[in-house]
Each structure stands twice: as C-alpha cells, then as structure tokens.
Design an enzyme around this catalytic site. Sequence first.
Site, mmCIF file in Angstrom:
data_model
loop_
_atom_site.group_PDB
_atom_site.id
_atom_site.type_symbol
_atom_site.label_atom_id
_atom_site.label_comp_id
_atom_site.label_asym_id
_atom_site.label_seq_id
_atom_site.Cartn_x
_atom_site.Cartn_y
_atom_site.Cartn_z
ATOM 1 N N ASP A 1 0.865 -1.185 0.000
ATOM 2 C CA ASP A 1 0.000 0.000 0.000
ATOM 3 C C ASP A 1 0.904 1.238 0.000
ATOM 4 O O ASP A 1 1.462 1.606 1.038
ATOM 5 C CB ASP A 1 -0.909 0.008 1.232
ATOM 6 C CG ASP A 1 -1.980 -1.078 1.188
ATOM 7 O OD1 ASP A 1 -1.793 -2.101 0.496
ATOM 8 O OD2 ASP A 1 -3.015 -0.903 1.857
ATOM 9 N N LYS B 1 -10.354 0.306 -2.354
ATOM 10 C CA LYS B 1 -10.170 0.113 -0.908
ATOM 11 C C LYS B 1 -10.456 1.411 -0.159
ATOM 12 O O LYS B 1 -9.602 2.292 -0.098
ATOM 13 C CB LYS B 1 -8.736 -0.366 -0.617
ATOM 14 C CG LYS B 1 -8.461 -0.575 0.883
ATOM 15 C CD LYS B 1 -7.081 -1.185 1.146
ATOM 16 C CE LYS B 1 -6.747 -1.200 2.627
ATOM 17 N NZ LYS B 1 -5.407 -1.732 2.931
ATOM 18 N N LYS C 1 -6.936 3.392 -3.307
ATOM 19 C CA LYS C 1 -7.329 3.390 -1.888
ATOM 20 C C LYS C 1 -7.491 4.828 -1.434
ATOM 21 O O LYS C 1 -6.708 5.697 -1.834
ATOM 22 C CB LYS C 1 -6.242 2.641 -1.097
ATOM 23 C CG LYS C 1 -6.352 2.728 0.415
ATOM 24 C CD LYS C 1 -5.289 1.852 1.097
ATOM 25 C CE LYS C 1 -5.212 2.095 2.584
ATOM 26 N NZ LYS C 1 -4.160 1.297 3.257
HETATM 27 O O1 LIG Z 1 -5.585 1.435 6.024
HETATM 28 C C1 LIG Z 1 -6.157 1.332 7.071
HETATM 29 C C2 LIG Z 1 -6.422 2.401 8.030
HETATM 30 O O2 LIG Z 1 -5.255 2.928 8.563
HETATM 31 C C3 LIG Z 1 -7.285 1.906 9.150
HETATM 32 O O3 LIG Z 1 -7.942 2.972 9.721
HETATM 33 P P1 LIG Z 1 -8.879 2.780 11.019
HETATM 34 O O4 LIG Z 1 -7.924 2.499 12.160
HETATM 35 O O5 LIG Z 1 -9.586 4.080 11.174
HETATM 36 O O6 LIG Z 1 -9.799 1.638 10.804
#
Ligand SMILES: O=C[C@H](O)COP(=O)(O)O
Length: 330
Positions: free
Chosen positions: A167, A266, A230
Amino acid sequence: MSLKVVDNTKNHEPAHKRNPGYPLDLDWVERVRMNRSALERRAGSIGARRTVKKDYQLAWLLKAITMIDLTTLNADDTDGRVERLCAKARNPIRRDILDQLGMSEHRVLPGAVCVYHTFVGTAVRALDGTGIPVAAVSTAFPHGLAPVETKIAEIEASVKDGAKEIDIVIERGMVLRGDWQALYDQVKAFRKACGDAHIKTILGTGELATQTNIAKASLVCMLAGADFIKTSTGKEKVNANLVTSLTMIRMIRWFAEETGIEIGYKPAGGIATAGDALKYMALMKEELGNQWLQPHLFRFGASSLLTDIERQLEHGLTGHYATDYRQPMV
Ligand SMILES: O=C[C@H](O)COP(=O)(O)O
C-alpha cells in the site's frame, strides 16, 4: 441459510487480468470533471433506499469479513500485537457463531493483514499456511515525503520479507500542483518495484481539495499500473466516505469501460461499524456490480470493523450483544 459464497479459502488468487499499465493520457485527465453536489445527493441515497435484511445481512457481514484488510498501524505496534492480530485473522469469527451460522465447514478469512514494514516478517510467519497475504504500508507512509530512491528501497524490502501487497502513498503535492507526469512516473516506478506483489495506491483524499482532483489522481494511478486505488491512510483529518468513494469507483468504472481492466477499490480510515460496511457494499454492488464484491477487487482498510461485525453477527443470531471481552481484537 446458504452462506457458501463467503468461503474465501480458494479465492485469494482468482483468475484475474492484472492491470498492465497504460501511457499517460493527459487529454483524458483534462476531460475528468466531478460535480460534488450531484455526488452528495447520490451518496445520501445509499443505505436510505436499500437495507439488507436478516439472513442476507448475516451473509453480507460474513462476506464483508473476507474483504477486510485487518490492520494495525500504530506507532506503538509490537511483534506481540501483530501476532495477536494474525491469530485473529486465522479465526476471525468465534467457533460457536460459525456453528450457529452453519458455517463450521467453511473457513472465513480476511482479505489480508496490513502492517508497517517492520512487522512484515512477523506477520508472514504468524500467517504461515493460511494463504492470507500480508500487506505492507510503504513509501514513507502516511505522508509520502521522502526521496524516491528511499521509497523504492522500502517497497523492495517489504517484498523481500514476504509482503504480497504493497500500500503506497502518493505525494499529495503532485496532485495539488496538477503535476500528473510526476505522479504517473513515481507510481509507475513503485509498480515496477512491487514486481508480483499487488500495488494499492493511497491517494490521501482528505488532502486533495476537490473531487475533481481525486478523480484525476485515481485515473493517473490506474494508468500507471495500480491494482487498487485506496482512499486514505487513516491518519488524515478526513478519511473514507461515500462521496469520495463514488468519485473513485466511477473512475474505476470509466477505466474498465475504456481498457477492459478491473481495478480494485479500498476505502480506509474510520470504517468501524457493520452498518458502514453494508453501505459500502451496497454502493459497490449498485455502481460496479456483484463481481466487485470479492477480495481481489474490494477491501476495507480497517482496524476495528471486525469487532463490530462479530458483535452484530452474534446479535443477529441470539438477539443480544456479547460483552467486550468475548471479542477481543489485539
Ligand atoms: O488502512 C487502514 C487504516 O489505517 C485503518 O484505519 P482505522 O484504524 O480508522 O480503521
């Protein structure tokens, strides 16, 4: 109830034509325009018009699990926390809940486990034999501001340690300046460094100022070879939402119409409830069709979504919620 559709032990590597990348078409980029108020009206109708009921809702929630990138991205992450997250990934749903759903014979697994580079090796070892890929955030996550050579070396190190998905974050300044060539060149170099590992390009949409910028950045990343686009790192002030999602998935649809290549989507950051998950899934189904509701074309980037889904599954079966300690995360 038949919930077979959610067994994802065999579909991490479906026959799917990978994005080969295309030349940068600046005329196409210039033609892209988004109308924010029209997007807001459409986003407001998602979930208001359609709700998924009862058995279907349970099936959708199980399916949602198969599309979660189970994530921990904290400055105080440790090997122990990553190992606990991987243990959860091996058994995302309590055995008694799976039994009651008639799913004991099926292994429901998340789309990936997503960690910082430091923990790629730990996660790869902890997931050995499951087929669950490890995703690494990379290229100076979350800001993306480092020399390009440093960022490429970071990708190569994660791939070497066993990450199957990378990513990357784009430099938001390139979008704000409209320097599409620089963005294209950098993402293309990142894609090359990924080799066989799939590349998700994080746009940092909350920092791109306009929906038109988000749409153009989506297109440039897809032309440069992105496997997924994403929304966010989870660290911006504004993370994933339905308006931005509409912008990005309409660009995915346009790209598919022009090239025949299906790019994954994503949304990430702040997606924490089963209700949120159902809205995103409804949006995908309505805008792109059922074939996009599969782990190779859709993921939630989320650190706490699984906990709420497990609670809602139990509630759907028993009519009451479990106490927190029964569904520990990490
Ligand atoms: O890519 C994923 C995100 O950093 C997750 O974010 P979150 O902790 O708000 O679910």
